[in-house]
Design an enzyme around this catalytic site. Structure first.
Site, mmCIF file in Angstrom:
data_model
loop_
_atom_site.group_PDB
_atom_site.id
_atom_site.type_symbol
_atom_site.label_atom_id
_atom_site.label_comp_id
_atom_site.label_asym_id
_atom_site.label_seq_id
_atom_site.Cartn_x
_atom_site.Cartn_y
_atom_site.Cartn_z
ATOM 1 N N SER A 127 -4.730 5.338 -0.782
ATOM 2 C CA SER A 127 -3.005 5.243 -0.606
ATOM 3 C C SER A 127 -2.487 6.718 -0.292
ATOM 4 O O SER A 127 -3.265 7.655 -1.018
ATOM 5 C CB SER A 127 -2.613 4.587 -1.939
ATOM 6 O OG SER A 127 -0.926 4.660 -1.685
ATOM 7 N N HIS A 180 -2.903 5.331 -8.330
ATOM 8 C CA HIS A 180 -3.919 4.123 -7.563
ATOM 9 C C HIS A 180 -5.382 4.490 -8.027
ATOM 10 O O HIS A 180 -6.010 3.736 -8.344
ATOM 11 C CB HIS A 180 -3.682 3.979 -6.145
ATOM 12 C CG HIS A 180 -2.504 3.282 -5.954
ATOM 13 N ND1 HIS A 180 -2.384 1.906 -6.060
ATOM 14 C CD2 HIS A 180 -1.214 3.318 -5.241
ATOM 15 C CE1 HIS A 180 -1.464 1.185 -5.720
ATOM 16 N NE2 HIS A 180 -0.571 2.154 -5.147
ATOM 17 N N ASP A 239 6.926 -1.042 -2.254
ATOM 18 C CA ASP A 239 5.573 -1.858 -2.894
ATOM 19 C C ASP A 239 5.935 -3.260 -2.974
ATOM 20 O O ASP A 239 5.042 -3.914 -3.021
ATOM 21 C CB ASP A 239 5.186 -1.137 -3.690
ATOM 22 C CG ASP A 239 4.323 0.199 -3.337
ATOM 23 O OD1 ASP A 239 3.854 0.154 -2.216
ATOM 24 O OD2 ASP A 239 3.930 1.131 -4.167
ATOM 25 N N ASN A 257 -12.305 -4.176 -2.418
ATOM 26 C CA ASN A 257 -13.459 -3.191 -2.667
ATOM 27 C C ASN A 257 -14.126 -2.784 -1.616
ATOM 28 O O ASN A 257 -13.970 -3.314 -0.264
ATOM 29 C CB ASN A 257 -14.061 -3.200 -3.977
ATOM 30 C CG ASN A 257 -15.139 -4.555 -3.582
ATOM 31 O OD1 ASN A 257 -15.288 -5.054 -2.666
ATOM 32 N ND2 ASN A 257 -15.401 -4.905 -4.848
ATOM 33 N N GLU A 287 1.100 7.409 5.143
ATOM 34 C CA GLU A 287 1.152 5.753 5.068
ATOM 35 C C GLU A 287 2.617 5.539 4.569
ATOM 36 O O GLU A 287 3.388 4.891 4.948
ATOM 37 C CB GLU A 287 0.340 5.428 3.767
ATOM 38 C CG GLU A 287 0.515 3.947 3.463
ATOM 39 C CD GLU A 287 -0.284 3.613 2.363
ATOM 40 O OE1 GLU A 287 -0.552 2.380 2.109
ATOM 41 O OE2 GLU A 287 -0.769 4.357 1.392
ATOM 42 N N HIS A 288 3.067 6.199 3.536
ATOM 43 C CA HIS A 288 4.460 6.356 2.856
ATOM 44 C C HIS A 288 5.052 7.566 3.150
ATOM 45 O O HIS A 288 4.505 8.771 2.702
ATOM 46 C CB HIS A 288 4.372 5.988 1.546
ATOM 47 C CG HIS A 288 3.826 4.805 1.023
ATOM 48 N ND1 HIS A 288 2.515 4.991 0.661
ATOM 49 C CD2 HIS A 288 3.914 3.499 1.092
ATOM 50 C CE1 HIS A 288 2.132 3.652 0.213
ATOM 51 N NE2 HIS A 288 2.764 2.802 0.736
ATOM 52 N N GLN A 290 -18.932 -12.270 0.279
ATOM 53 C CA GLN A 290 -19.336 -13.447 0.446
ATOM 54 C C GLN A 290 -18.283 -14.577 0.743
ATOM 55 O O GLN A 290 -18.199 -15.137 1.823
ATOM 56 C CB GLN A 290 -20.098 -14.314 -0.960
ATOM 57 C CG GLN A 290 -19.496 -14.159 -2.023
ATOM 58 C CD GLN A 290 -19.545 -12.951 -2.708
ATOM 59 O OE1 GLN A 290 -20.071 -11.960 -2.436
ATOM 60 N NE2 GLN A 290 -19.106 -13.047 -4.314
ATOM 61 N N HIS A 313 -13.891 -13.938 45.006
ATOM 62 C CA HIS A 313 -12.255 -13.578 44.530
ATOM 63 C C HIS A 313 -11.579 -13.567 45.768
ATOM 64 O O HIS A 313 -10.477 -14.269 45.900
ATOM 65 C CB HIS A 313 -12.398 -12.168 43.892
ATOM 66 C CG HIS A 313 -12.696 -12.212 42.471
ATOM 67 N ND1 HIS A 313 -14.125 -12.214 42.197
ATOM 68 C CD2 HIS A 313 -11.970 -12.002 41.201
ATOM 69 C CE1 HIS A 313 -14.058 -12.311 40.638
ATOM 70 N NE2 HIS A 313 -12.824 -12.251 40.151
ATOM 71 N N GLN A 338 1.815 6.993 -6.407
ATOM 72 C CA GLN A 338 0.736 6.862 -5.448
ATOM 73 C C GLN A 338 -0.692 7.119 -6.274
ATOM 74 O O GLN A 338 -1.638 6.877 -5.880
ATOM 75 C CB GLN A 338 0.864 7.278 -4.158
ATOM 76 C CG GLN A 338 2.015 6.792 -3.402
ATOM 77 C CD GLN A 338 1.794 5.110 -3.195
ATOM 78 O OE1 GLN A 338 0.936 4.573 -2.919
ATOM 79 N NE2 GLN A 338 2.884 4.556 -3.888
#
Length: 433
Positions: free
Chosen positions: A242, A267, A366, A219, A332-333, A196, A425, A264
């Site tokens: 992650s 997580h 981080d 989430n 990612e890392h 929402q 054109h 990681q």
């Protein structure tokens, strides 16, 4: 406690590529029921505005709002959160904010232009977004670092108004999150969350203004909503679990490497921690460290599930081969825990963030190193980049033809347009010849 036996892969195995592909596989298939619920919520917020927003907020967050104006927190509340922080937290937040801002200042795109021989001008005008929306998880899962990483680049870019949404389940707020919003320069804060909140940011309500782009983690309902409103607004990315990939030459303290993998894995169960080394003996040492340190961890069950379900140790012949594997994974890392990280970094093409040397723990990135911690996951570092100031800027092309330039270009445009069968054109260009 049962010992963790890490999945072992060897790059010299005939089926290595198939095994690696299987371990990297991440099923991000959409839950159709969630998809339908989110669509319904978005449609309801578009139709009923504040009334729908209040109904969903009261139902999902167990709050008791009656009007749209009650959803907004005043600047005074944000300042009070900052003023009342313990000194150590205030200093840490300020240090992190200063470093993120200093780094972001280097990222600003600048307008440019050049003049051709006939006097025509070509260029690019860079302007900030008018308004951006920042989603921040609320309640106990509160991440002030995420506020800094998303808000500060937007403000450095010059975004006109930055709107933050953060749910407050049962009226519960997090002082560090509100304080981070205050020092990052967030303009308005609304105590809403979920699909929402994303719908409100995308389409606007009587109280919540519509924005041009929505950034920030959430989430599955938030992620699904961001997908569904994309096009009406821009979004930063659709983030997966992650990930950390560490390349080590076997000379770093194995306890350090084990804890970096944990950082990681803690997580969630779907996070992925992978270690690549040219030393099989070092892999054994790290596995010993993992089992020694795991009982000390507050989130031991989550780490265990992550490490056993998605983690891996990969043995390679040398560091160049490690770089090849890393480029295929596009993590990612990426930690380069080796003697000469600069040389190895030169071989890396695909990574969200690269942490160079034995002392550079991913966790520093981080929170406070300076570069952004919003990074591409699920191998998308092959084609995308960390969140930055440029994500809050847009580029407009500039064309200013002189009479001579219009005449010469008109001849070229005329031929091409008529070749495409677009007579208007062609004639538009020909009028200026």
């Amino acid at each position: 406690m049962t010992a963790i036996n890490m999945l072992r892969l060897d790059s010299s195995s005939a089926d290595f590529n198939a095994q690696l592909k299987q371990r990297l596989a991440w099923d991000a298939s959409e839950d159709l029921e969630i998809h339908k619920r989110v669509l319904d919520i978005i449609a309801d917020v578009r139709q009923r505005g504040d009334a729908a927003l209040i109904d969903y907020t009261n139902r999902f967050d167990h709050t008791h709002f009656n009007t749209g104006t009650e959803l907004e927190l005043s600047k005074a509340v944000l300042q009070q959160a900052w003023d009342s922080l313990p000194a150590d937290q205030a200093q840490a937040l300020q240090t992190a904010a200063d470093r993120v801002r200093a780094y972001a200042e280097h990222q600003k795109l600048q307008s440019w232009q050049f003049t051709e021989a006939d006097g025509s001008l070509l260029g690019q005008k860079v302007t900030p977004l008018d308004r951006a929306g920042l989603y921040v998880p609320g309640g106990k899962a509160a991440y002030p670092s995420s506020v800094l990483m998303n808000a500060i680049p937007a403000k450095v870019a010059g975004v006109g108004e930055l709107i933050m949404v953060v749910p407050t389940p049962r009226g519960e707020t997090n002082a560090m999150v509100l304080a981070a919003a205050y020092i990052a320069g967030v303009d308005r804060v609304f105590t809403i969350g979920g699909a929402q909140a994303v719908a409100a940011l995308a389409y606007g309500t009587e109280t919540v203004p519509a924005v041009d782009k929505i950034v920030g983690p959430g989430n599955i309902y938030v992620a699904t909503a961001k997908k569904l409103v994309f096009g009406q607004v821009g979004i930063d990315m659709i983030a997966g679990p992650s990930e950390i990939l560490i390349i080590c030459d076997g000379q770093t303290n194995p306890d350090w490497i084990a804890m970096d993998l944990f950082s990681q894995a803690e997580h969630d169960e779907n996070a992925q921690s992978i270690l690549i080394s040219n030393s099989g003996e070092f892999l054994n040492q790290v596995e010993i460290s993992i089992n020694k340190l795991l009982p000390e961890m507050e989130r031991a069950d989550i780490i265990r599930a992550s490490m056993t379900g998605r983690g891996a140790f990969i043995k390679v012949a040398n560091l160049s081969e490690a770089a090849e594997v890393a480029n295929r994974i596009a993590p990612e890392h990426l930690e380069l825990s080796v003697a000469d990280p600069e040389a190895l970094c030169a071989q890396i093409r695909n990574a969200g963030a690269i942490f160079m040397g034995r002392y550079t723990a991913e966790a520093l990135g981080d929170y406070c190193a300076g570069p952004n911690h919003v990074l591409p996951t699920s191998s998308t570092a092959r084609y995308s980049s960390p969140l930055g100031v440029y994500d809050f800027q847009k580029r407009s092309s500039l064309i200013n033809c002189s009479a001579k330039g219009a005449s010469e270009l008109g001849k070229v445009a005329s031929v091409l347009a008529r070749g495409e069968g677009l007579t208007a054109h062609a004639r538009s260009a020909e009028f200026r010849i």
